[in-house]
Design a protein around this motif. Structure first.
Motif, PDB file in Angstrom:
ATOM      1  N   TYR A   1      39.971  21.434  36.963  1.00  0.00           N
ATOM      2  CA  TYR A   1      38.796  20.933  37.664  1.00  0.00           C
ATOM      3  C   TYR A   1      37.508  21.398  36.973  1.00  0.00           C
ATOM      4  O   TYR A   1      37.454  22.491  36.404  1.00  0.00           O
ATOM      5  N   PRO A   2      36.441  20.601  37.048  1.00  0.00           N
ATOM      6  CA  PRO A   2      35.187  20.963  36.376  1.00  0.00           C
ATOM      7  C   PRO A   2      34.441  22.086  37.090  1.00  0.00           C
ATOM      8  O   PRO A   2      34.517  22.228  38.309  1.00  0.00           O
ATOM      9  N   ASP A   3      33.726  22.865  36.302  1.00  0.00           N
ATOM     10  CA  ASP A   3      32.847  23.923  36.832  1.00  0.00           C
ATOM     11  C   ASP A   3      33.590  24.898  37.747  1.00  0.00           C
ATOM     12  O   ASP A   3      33.053  25.333  38.765  1.00  0.00           O
ATOM     13  N   VAL A   4      34.813  25.230  37.387  1.00  0.00           N
ATOM     14  CA  VAL A   4      35.569  26.198  38.166  1.00  0.00           C
ATOM     15  C   VAL A   4      35.869  27.417  37.291  1.00  0.00           C
ATOM     16  O   VAL A   4      36.190  27.284  36.111  1.00  0.00           O
ATOM     17  N   LYS A   5      35.700  28.588  37.867  1.00  0.00           N
ATOM     18  CA  LYS A   5      36.103  29.819  37.202  1.00  0.00           C
ATOM     19  C   LYS A   5      37.116  30.514  38.101  1.00  0.00           C
ATOM     20  O   LYS A   5      36.911  30.605  39.322  1.00  0.00           O
ATOM     21  N   ILE A   6      38.183  30.991  37.484  1.00  0.00           N
ATOM     22  CA  ILE A   6      39.287  31.557  38.240  1.00  0.00           C
ATOM     23  C   ILE A   6      39.566  32.963  37.740  1.00  0.00           C
ATOM     24  O   ILE A   6      39.689  33.192  36.534  1.00  0.00           O
ATOM     25  N   VAL A   7      39.648  33.894  38.671  1.00  0.00           N
ATOM     26  CA  VAL A   7      39.970  35.283  38.346  1.00  0.00           C
ATOM     27  C   VAL A   7      41.336  35.598  38.950  1.00  0.00           C
ATOM     28  O   VAL A   7      41.550  35.421  40.151  1.00  0.00           O
ATOM     29  N   VAL A   8      42.254  36.054  38.107  1.00  0.00           N
ATOM     30  CA  VAL A   8      43.605  36.408  38.544  1.00  0.00           C
ATOM     31  C   VAL A   8      43.794  37.906  38.368  1.00  0.00           C
ATOM     32  O   VAL A   8      43.514  38.458  37.297  1.00  0.00           O
ATOM     33  N   ILE A   9      44.268  38.557  39.423  1.00  0.00           N
ATOM     34  CA  ILE A   9      44.565  39.983  39.337  1.00  0.00           C
ATOM     35  C   ILE A   9      46.076  40.175  39.419  1.00  0.00           C
ATOM     36  O   ILE A   9      46.757  39.483  40.171  1.00  0.00           O
ATOM     37  N   TYR A  10      46.600  41.076  38.589  1.00  0.00           N
ATOM     38  CA  TYR A  10      48.036  41.353  38.621  1.00  0.00           C
ATOM     39  C   TYR A  10      48.266  42.855  38.705  1.00  0.00           C
ATOM     40  O   TYR A  10      47.390  43.655  38.386  1.00  0.00           O
ATOM     41  N   ARG A  11      49.490  43.229  39.138  1.00  0.00           N
ATOM     42  CA  ARG A  11      49.802  44.627  39.439  1.00  0.00           C
ATOM     43  C   ARG A  11      51.263  44.912  39.096  1.00  0.00           C
ATOM     44  O   ARG A  11      52.100  44.007  39.094  1.00  0.00           O
TER      45      ARG A  11
ATOM     46  N   ASP B   1      43.824  49.024  35.998  1.00  0.00           N
ATOM     47  CA  ASP B   1      42.570  49.239  35.272  1.00  0.00           C
ATOM     48  C   ASP B   1      41.377  49.196  36.226  1.00  0.00           C
ATOM     49  O   ASP B   1      40.424  49.969  36.088  1.00  0.00           O
ATOM     50  N   LEU B   2      41.444  48.286  37.197  1.00  0.00           N
ATOM     51  CA  LEU B   2      40.342  48.169  38.153  1.00  0.00           C
ATOM     52  C   LEU B   2      40.161  49.439  38.961  1.00  0.00           C
ATOM     53  O   LEU B   2      39.036  49.892  39.182  1.00  0.00           O
ATOM     54  N   VAL B   3      41.268  50.042  39.406  1.00  0.00           N
ATOM     55  CA  VAL B   3      41.128  51.210  40.284  1.00  0.00           C
ATOM     56  C   VAL B   3      40.897  52.507  39.504  1.00  0.00           C
ATOM     57  O   VAL B   3      40.373  53.470  40.063  1.00  0.00           O
ATOM     58  N   THR B   4      41.271  52.541  38.224  1.00  0.00           N
ATOM     59  CA  THR B   4      41.069  53.768  37.451  1.00  0.00           C
ATOM     60  C   THR B   4      39.795  53.735  36.613  1.00  0.00           C
ATOM     61  O   THR B   4      39.203  54.784  36.353  1.00  0.00           O
ATOM     62  N   SER B   5      39.375  52.544  36.196  1.00  0.00           N
ATOM     63  CA  SER B   5      38.146  52.407  35.400  1.00  0.00           C
ATOM     64  C   SER B   5      37.317  51.239  35.930  1.00  0.00           C
ATOM     65  O   SER B   5      37.087  50.252  35.219  1.00  0.00           O
TER      66      SER B   5
ATOM     67  N   PHE C   1      33.845  51.761  46.790  1.00  0.00           N
ATOM     68  CA  PHE C   1      34.942  51.875  47.755  1.00  0.00           C
ATOM     69  C   PHE C   1      36.321  51.894  47.086  1.00  0.00           C
ATOM     70  O   PHE C   1      37.327  52.158  47.744  1.00  0.00           O
ATOM     71  N   ILE C   2      36.390  51.623  45.799  1.00  0.00           N
ATOM     72  CA  ILE C   2      37.683  51.502  45.114  1.00  0.00           C
ATOM     73  C   ILE C   2      38.306  52.876  44.904  1.00  0.00           C
ATOM     74  O   ILE C   2      37.657  53.801  44.431  1.00  0.00           O
ATOM     75  N   ARG C   3      39.591  52.992  45.253  1.00  0.00           N
ATOM     76  CA  ARG C   3      40.330  54.251  45.134  1.00  0.00           C
ATOM     77  C   ARG C   3      41.626  54.039  44.351  1.00  0.00           C
ATOM     78  O   ARG C   3      42.145  52.928  44.293  1.00  0.00           O
ATOM     79  N   THR C   4      42.158  55.123  43.795  1.00  0.00           N
ATOM     80  CA  THR C   4      43.374  55.039  42.974  1.00  0.00           C
ATOM     81  C   THR C   4      44.636  55.377  43.757  1.00  0.00           C
ATOM     82  O   THR C   4      45.723  55.399  43.192  1.00  0.00           O
ATOM     83  N   SER C   5      44.529  55.627  45.042  1.00  0.00           N
ATOM     84  CA  SER C   5      45.649  56.172  45.811  1.00  0.00           C
ATOM     85  C   SER C   5      46.853  55.248  45.902  1.00  0.00           C
ATOM     86  O   SER C   5      47.960  55.693  46.225  1.00  0.00           O
TER      87      SER C   5
END
Length: 264
Positions: free
Chosen positions: A134-144, A202-206, A229-233
């Protein structure tokens, strides 16, 4: 210039809620929380509308103020749903399908001064092959890490999700959880050149480094993000909750994928 569309997704229990909260308070981003507005596109008004209505009461659809009381969130969510439905009324009468441009038009009408409008929903990962076109769409995917995902999903199926047959059916066995995770990762990798990918660990540690890259991708002010608010627990919780049998299934079905992602 009208707002672009921003979609946040990833396998269930991979950090999409954390990512949604991170983005929702940025002054240039206006997101709904699992409104499903980009689900069931190109279908009839009735099918599309039914999917929206079943979730509004359970979701904080719009949230810019973290101090809002629950009843205020529900009231605002209901008002948002009513306005949204009103703007789709012509589709009910004409029987035209609801398409991507319709959704973007409505969200733009509601929030014309935002740089991005969109939605956070884990199961958009299943639609990723379509959504990237689709046009003008940006998608962010997080994985764990698959092991932490599985530990978290299993806990949810025994607590918050135990009265939700649909979710229980999706993740009723360890094998189904692992295979679902592998499928999400493969879908993410297949579309890597069209999306922005974040590794949960990476998000929770850096967080500063990861958020800086996200800000660059979206071309928004880094200072607009609050990641205090981000924690590594939650990293490595599987070590205390997964059985040897669970671990054996993970290694058999997802070992090569986890190795490719440097989890092993």
């Amino acid at each position: 210039m009208p707002p672009q569309v921003l979609l946040l997704t990833g396998h269930a229990r991979s950090g999409t809620t954390m990512l949604g909260e991170l983005c929702s308070y940025h002054p240039d981003l206006q997101l709904t929380f699992e409104f499903h507005s980009f689900k069931n596109l190109n279908t009839t008004y009735h099918k599309y509308h039914k999917n929206l209505r079943k979730n509004w009461l359970k979701r904080r659809l719009i949230e810019k103020n973290p101090d809002d009381h629950t009843w205020k969130r529900k009231l605002y969510s209901f008002q948002f749903l009513m306005r949204y439905q009103w703007n789709l009324l012509s589709h009910r009468l004409s029987k035209k399908p609801v398409i991507y441009d319709d959704v973007r038009r409505i969200l733009t009408k509601f929030y014309p001064n935002m740089q991005y409008v969109g939605d956070k929903y884990p199961r958009y990962i299943k639609q990723l092959d379509e959504l990237v076109t689709y046009p003008d769409v940006k998608i962010v995917v997080i994985y764990r890490d698959c092991r932490d995902v599985m530990a978290s999903v299993k806990k949810k199926t025994q607590t918050d999700w135990k009265d939700k047959p649909f979710l229980r059916k999706l993740y009723d066995t360890t094998e189904n959880i692992v295979l679902s995770w592998v499928d999400a990762i493969e879908t993410m990798e297949r579309n890597a050149e069209h999306i922005h990918i974040i590794r949960y660990e990476d998000l929770v540690t850096s967080p500063a480094n990861v958020v800086k890259k996200l800000a660059d991708y979206l071309e928004v002010d880094f200072e607009g993000f609050d990641f205090s608010f981000i924690r590594t627990s939650s990293v490595g919780k599987h070590e205390k909750s997964l059985s040897d049998e669970d671990m054996a299934i993970v290694m058999e079905l997802a070992g090569s994928t986890m190795q490719r992602l440097n989890y092993l």
